[in-house]
Design a protein around this motif. Structure first.
Motif, PDB file in Angstrom:
ATOM      1  N   ALA A 195      20.633   3.758  46.270  1.00 43.31           N
ATOM      2  CA  ALA A 195      20.543   3.336  46.890  1.00 43.31           C
ATOM      3  C   ALA A 195      20.570   4.735  48.138  1.00 43.31           C
ATOM      4  N   ALA A 196      20.993   5.619  48.132  1.00 45.31           N
ATOM      5  CA  ALA A 196      22.055   7.052  48.662  1.00 45.31           C
ATOM      6  C   ALA A 196      20.664   7.659  48.513  1.00 45.31           C
ATOM      7  N   ALA A 197      20.698   8.128  47.478  1.00 48.30           N
ATOM      8  CA  ALA A 197      19.293   8.968  46.587  1.00 48.30           C
ATOM      9  C   ALA A 197      18.122   8.508  47.428  1.00 48.30           C
ATOM     10  N   LEU A 198      17.694   7.271  46.817  1.00 49.25           N
ATOM     11  CA  LEU A 198      16.665   6.755  47.240  1.00 49.25           C
ATOM     12  C   LEU A 198      16.164   6.920  49.544  1.00 49.25           C
ATOM     13  N   SER A 211      16.287   5.882  38.684  1.00 49.58           N
ATOM     14  CA  SER A 211      16.526   7.169  37.064  1.00 49.58           C
ATOM     15  C   SER A 211      15.352   8.365  38.029  1.00 49.58           C
ATOM     16  N   GLY A 212      16.008   9.742  37.984  1.00 48.70           N
ATOM     17  CA  GLY A 212      14.743  10.726  38.144  1.00 48.70           C
ATOM     18  C   GLY A 212      13.945  10.442  39.806  1.00 48.70           C
ATOM     19  N   ASP A 213      12.502  10.281  38.494  1.00 44.25           N
ATOM     20  CA  ASP A 213      11.810  10.098  40.506  1.00 44.25           C
ATOM     21  C   ASP A 213      10.747   8.573  40.049  1.00 44.25           C
ATOM     22  N   LYS A 214      11.802   8.106  39.712  1.00 42.43           N
ATOM     23  CA  LYS A 214      11.114   6.323  39.218  1.00 42.43           C
ATOM     24  C   LYS A 214      11.887   5.205  39.478  1.00 42.43           C
ATOM     25  N   VAL A 215      11.512   4.313  40.598  1.00 45.16           N
ATOM     26  CA  VAL A 215      12.436   3.135  40.908  1.00 45.16           C
ATOM     27  C   VAL A 215      11.304   2.042  39.489  1.00 45.16           C
ATOM     28  N   SER A 216      12.058   1.352  38.640  1.00 47.55           N
ATOM     29  CA  SER A 216      11.737   0.012  37.864  1.00 47.55           C
ATOM     30  C   SER A 216      12.190  -0.887  38.164  1.00 47.55           C
ATOM     31  N   TRP A 217      11.419  -1.767  38.318  1.00 47.42           N
ATOM     32  CA  TRP A 217      11.756  -3.788  37.715  1.00 47.42           C
ATOM     33  C   TRP A 217      11.151  -3.906  36.102  1.00 47.42           C
ATOM     34  N   ASP A 218      11.943  -5.192  35.663  1.00 45.43           N
ATOM     35  CA  ASP A 218      11.492  -5.790  34.542  1.00 45.43           C
ATOM     36  C   ASP A 218      11.549  -4.599  33.757  1.00 45.43           C
ATOM     37  N   ASN A 219      12.253  -3.999  33.546  1.00 41.59           N
ATOM     38  CA  ASN A 219      12.163  -3.139  32.468  1.00 41.59           C
ATOM     39  C   ASN A 219      11.024  -1.946  32.502  1.00 41.59           C
ATOM     40  N   GLY A 220      10.743  -1.670  33.426  1.00 44.79           N
ATOM     41  CA  GLY A 220       9.289  -0.680  33.159  1.00 44.79           C
ATOM     42  C   GLY A 220       8.095  -1.485  33.616  1.00 44.79           C
ATOM     43  N   ASN A 221       7.690  -2.254  33.780  1.00 48.96           N
ATOM     44  CA  ASN A 221       6.249  -3.526  33.882  1.00 48.96           C
ATOM     45  C   ASN A 221       5.809  -3.263  35.467  1.00 48.96           C
ATOM     46  N   THR A 222       6.778  -2.809  35.799  1.00 43.93           N
ATOM     47  CA  THR A 222       6.663  -2.029  37.909  1.00 43.93           C
ATOM     48  C   THR A 222       7.302  -1.263  37.738  1.00 43.93           C
ATOM     49  N   GLU A 223       6.952  -0.335  38.249  1.00 38.49           N
ATOM     50  CA  GLU A 223       7.247   1.701  38.340  1.00 38.49           C
ATOM     51  C   GLU A 223       6.724   1.965  39.879  1.00 38.49           C
ATOM     52  N   LEU A 224       7.686   1.865  40.888  1.00 37.72           N
ATOM     53  CA  LEU A 224       7.678   3.637  42.181  1.00 37.72           C
ATOM     54  C   LEU A 224       7.682   4.893  41.178  1.00 37.72           C
TER      55      LEU A 224
END
Length: 165
Positions: free
Chosen positions: A31-34, A51-64
């Motif tokens: 949260a702090a990094a984001l 992780s890295g440059d990615k926010v993920s939901w549902d084991n990567g089925n949705t990614e920002l």
């Protein structure tokens, strides 16, 4: 050493061990990094990981994806939407069929381009919950600029067939 001093030293050592054994949670540090990248995690759907440059939901089925991207960066078998024209800026991508409100991903009224790399059709809507004006996204289609529809996307439905449009 007196007994009280020994107890005090042991209590201090126990506190240090306890603090070392309980690191900051991934959500707290994420949260702090984001937040530094302009992402308000309070507005994100629960269950996200970072992780890295990615926010993920549902084991990567949705990614920002937070780093600038191009059309070629849209992962095969996903429907992707970009924050800026010409497939640039942050990218939100979905794999599974279903209806999603972009408010849950901090992306409401921010889409300026899309690419459907799924073998099925999709449809985006001006309002949440699949309401209001809508536009079809046929399988394999893409749009680098949304013109008068820029920054109007609030929900997205991915169908389970390529004959929905």
């Amino acid at each position: 050493m007196r007994v009280s001093q020994v107890v005090s030293v042991l209590a201090g050592a126990a506190a240090l061990v306890t603090m070392a054994a309980v690191p900051a949670t991934a959500a707290t540090s994420g949260a702090a990094a984001l937040g530094k990248m302009g992402v308000d995690t309070a507005k994100l759907a629960p269950g996200w990981t970072y992780s890295g440059d990615k926010v993920s939901w549902d084991n990567g089925n949705t990614e920002l994806i937070l780093s600038p991207a191009s059309a070629g960066d849209c992962t095969n078998d996903y429907v992707c939407v970009w924050e800026k024209d010409n497939f640039t800026g942050r990218r939100l991508q979905f794999h599974d069929a279903g209806l999603r409100n972009l408010t849950d991903y901090g992306f409401n009224d921010k889409a300026s381009g899309w690419y459907n790399r799924r073998g099925v059709d999709a449809r985006w809507y001006y309002d949440i919950n699949g309401g209001g004006t809508s536009r079809c996204i046929q399988s394999g289609a893409r749009s680098a600029k949304l013109g008068g529809d820029n920054d109007k996307m609030s929900s997205l439905r991915i169908y389970s067939s390529d004959s929905a449009c």
